[in-house]
Write a protein that holds these residues in place. Sequence first.
Motif, PDB file in Angstrom:
ATOM      1  N   UNK A  89       0.814  -1.215   0.000  1.00 46.65           N
ATOM      2  CA  UNK A  89       0.000   0.000   0.000  1.00 46.65           C
ATOM      3  C   UNK A  89       0.849   1.268   0.000  1.00 46.65           C
ATOM      4  N   UNK A  90       2.013   1.224   0.634  1.00 48.69           N
ATOM      5  CA  UNK A  90       2.862   2.417   0.739  1.00 48.69           C
ATOM      6  C   UNK A  90       3.950   2.465  -0.329  1.00 48.69           C
ATOM      7  N   UNK A  91       4.038   1.421  -1.151  1.00 47.06           N
ATOM      8  CA  UNK A  91       5.043   1.389  -2.201  1.00 47.06           C
ATOM      9  C   UNK A  91       6.394   0.888  -1.761  1.00 47.06           C
ATOM     10  N   UNK A  92       6.503   0.396  -0.516  1.00 43.73           N
ATOM     11  CA  UNK A  92       7.791  -0.096  -0.025  1.00 43.73           C
ATOM     12  C   UNK A  92       8.135  -1.476  -0.573  1.00 43.73           C
ATOM     13  N   UNK A  93       7.130  -2.228  -0.972  1.00 43.88           N
ATOM     14  CA  UNK A  93       7.341  -3.561  -1.546  1.00 43.88           C
ATOM     15  C   UNK A  93       7.246  -3.441  -3.062  1.00 43.88           C
ATOM     16  N   UNK A  94       8.329  -3.812  -3.746  1.00 35.47           N
ATOM     17  CA  UNK A  94       8.409  -3.600  -5.187  1.00 35.47           C
ATOM     18  C   UNK A  94       8.366  -4.904  -5.984  1.00 35.47           C
ATOM     19  N   UNK A  95       8.203  -6.044  -5.312  1.00 38.08           N
ATOM     20  CA  UNK A  95       8.155  -7.307  -6.044  1.00 38.08           C
ATOM     21  C   UNK A  95       6.972  -7.319  -7.019  1.00 38.08           C
ATOM     22  N   UNK A  96       7.119  -8.027  -8.148  1.00 45.55           N
ATOM     23  CA  UNK A  96       6.028  -8.120  -9.128  1.00 45.55           C
ATOM     24  C   UNK A  96       4.924  -9.053  -8.628  1.00 45.55           C
ATOM     25  N   UNK A 210       1.694 -14.157  -5.255  1.00 44.29           N
ATOM     26  CA  UNK A 210       2.459 -13.943  -4.029  1.00 44.29           C
ATOM     27  C   UNK A 210       3.476 -15.061  -3.851  1.00 44.29           C
ATOM     28  N   UNK A 211       3.052 -16.290  -4.085  1.00 41.78           N
ATOM     29  CA  UNK A 211       3.957 -17.435  -3.931  1.00 41.78           C
ATOM     30  C   UNK A 211       5.169 -17.275  -4.839  1.00 41.78           C
ATOM     31  N   UNK A 212       4.941 -16.918  -6.107  1.00 39.69           N
ATOM     32  CA  UNK A 212       6.071 -16.755  -7.042  1.00 39.69           C
ATOM     33  C   UNK A 212       6.978 -15.598  -6.622  1.00 39.69           C
ATOM     34  N   UNK A 213       6.372 -14.469  -6.235  1.00 39.93           N
ATOM     35  CA  UNK A 213       7.178 -13.302  -5.864  1.00 39.93           C
ATOM     36  C   UNK A 213       7.985 -13.535  -4.588  1.00 39.93           C
ATOM     37  N   UNK A 214       7.461 -14.384  -3.694  1.00 41.92           N
ATOM     38  CA  UNK A 214       8.111 -14.630  -2.418  1.00 41.92           C
ATOM     39  C   UNK A 214       9.007 -15.863  -2.429  1.00 41.92           C
ATOM     40  N   UNK A 215       9.241 -16.430  -3.603  1.00 42.07           N
ATOM     41  CA  UNK A 215      10.204 -17.518  -3.714  1.00 42.07           C
ATOM     42  C   UNK A 215       9.631 -18.909  -3.604  1.00 42.07           C
ATOM     43  N   UNK A 216       8.296 -19.034  -3.584  1.00 40.72           N
ATOM     44  CA  UNK A 216       7.671 -20.347  -3.583  1.00 40.72           C
ATOM     45  C   UNK A 216       7.496 -20.919  -2.180  1.00 40.72           C
ATOM     46  N   UNK A 217       6.681 -21.973  -2.115  1.00 42.42           N
ATOM     47  CA  UNK A 217       6.472 -22.670  -0.852  1.00 42.42           C
ATOM     48  C   UNK A 217       5.116 -22.385  -0.231  1.00 42.42           C
ATOM     49  N   UNK A 218       4.884 -23.013   0.912  1.00 41.75           N
ATOM     50  CA  UNK A 218       3.630 -22.858   1.640  1.00 41.75           C
ATOM     51  C   UNK A 218       3.583 -21.496   2.324  1.00 41.75           C
ATOM     52  N   UNK A 225      10.757 -17.619   5.740  1.00 46.03           N
ATOM     53  CA  UNK A 225      11.835 -17.109   4.879  1.00 46.03           C
ATOM     54  C   UNK A 225      11.964 -15.587   4.957  1.00 46.03           C
ATOM     55  N   UNK A 226      10.841 -14.892   4.981  1.00 47.59           N
ATOM     56  CA  UNK A 226      10.873 -13.435   4.854  1.00 47.59           C
ATOM     57  C   UNK A 226      10.599 -12.691   6.156  1.00 47.59           C
ATOM     58  N   UNK A 227      10.463 -13.423   7.274  1.00 47.09           N
ATOM     59  CA  UNK A 227      10.207 -12.758   8.553  1.00 47.09           C
ATOM     60  C   UNK A 227      11.283 -11.726   8.917  1.00 47.09           C
ATOM     61  N   UNK A 228      12.587 -12.007   8.712  1.00 47.57           N
ATOM     62  CA  UNK A 228      13.579 -10.983   9.077  1.00 47.57           C
ATOM     63  C   UNK A 228      13.346  -9.653   8.363  1.00 47.57           C
ATOM     64  N   UNK A 229      12.863  -9.716   7.146  1.00 44.59           N
ATOM     65  CA  UNK A 229      12.622  -8.486   6.389  1.00 44.59           C
ATOM     66  C   UNK A 229      11.356  -7.779   6.856  1.00 44.59           C
ATOM     67  N   UNK A 230      10.258  -8.510   7.014  1.00 45.32           N
ATOM     68  CA  UNK A 230       8.966  -7.886   7.283  1.00 45.32           C
ATOM     69  C   UNK A 230       8.653  -7.756   8.774  1.00 45.32           C
TER      70      UNK A 230
END
Length: 288
Positions: A89-96, A210-218, A225-230
Amino acid sequence: MSSPALLSPAQRAAAEAGLAYAEQAMARHMEAVGTRYGPAALGVIDLPPLTGGRLVDAQIRVSGVLYWAAELEAAGLLPFVEALAEGVATGAVMEPLGAAVHELIRFWRSREHRFTGAERLALFGRVLGGAASTGEAVEPLLATLVETLVALGRSRADVGTGALEARAAVQAQALGSVLSSRGVGIAGFAARDVVGQVRAALGVLRNGDVVRAMGGGSPWTIVTRHAPRFLRRMVDAQPHLERAQAGMRIVGWIADEAPRLDAGAVRIARGAQVVHDAEAWSAAAGAA
């Protein structure tokens, strides 16, 4: 610091089955509300107690669902999706993220109509007790019951279990009484709201874009995988998910057995499901 373990497919399936169990528990609560107060009460936010009894099964189930939800909160699910949605929403996430952007924006905008993270934590503190609450903490009561159930399950086949069964019944009564007294008022409405949030969050994390942009998986793989970032912290979801599932099922057993617990007539076999759930909770508690 070592990376937290990822869940196996079987563990993921078991963890996500908790959502169905929670929804069933809330459906049973709503059925009890409708029976006691009529259909008009189904939309009431602040409900009075269903009965004056010490162990009210529907109220115990509400508290069990909130225990499950609190463990999922610790596992990072809702905080993660909220942070992801805010970033979009704020534009901080730029993944496709493709069309998933619209779903995430809707999730972000809905924050004004659901319990926020701070409100959820306050709710968990009120129902489950602990450092932020003046009420008796649920965790030690649950741990004591688990210890007895585990001892019962591991007892020798040639030794009677009557004393352990009696001890477990007293401990289950004590825990059930606390949970029953706290599963009233706004707790039922809040539990339904949080269960709905969990379903929506899992839906977001299962979205193919979302799965593809975040590297796959459940969903749980993505959160881990992405908790340290978010979330600015590492997350080990596995023990929390196992505690969530096993703890809610133990509380569900107390609700199911409420009449027999009150009558002093409950029996617990060594191979009972609640004993297996106690073993699972104990193992997860040791890993947390």
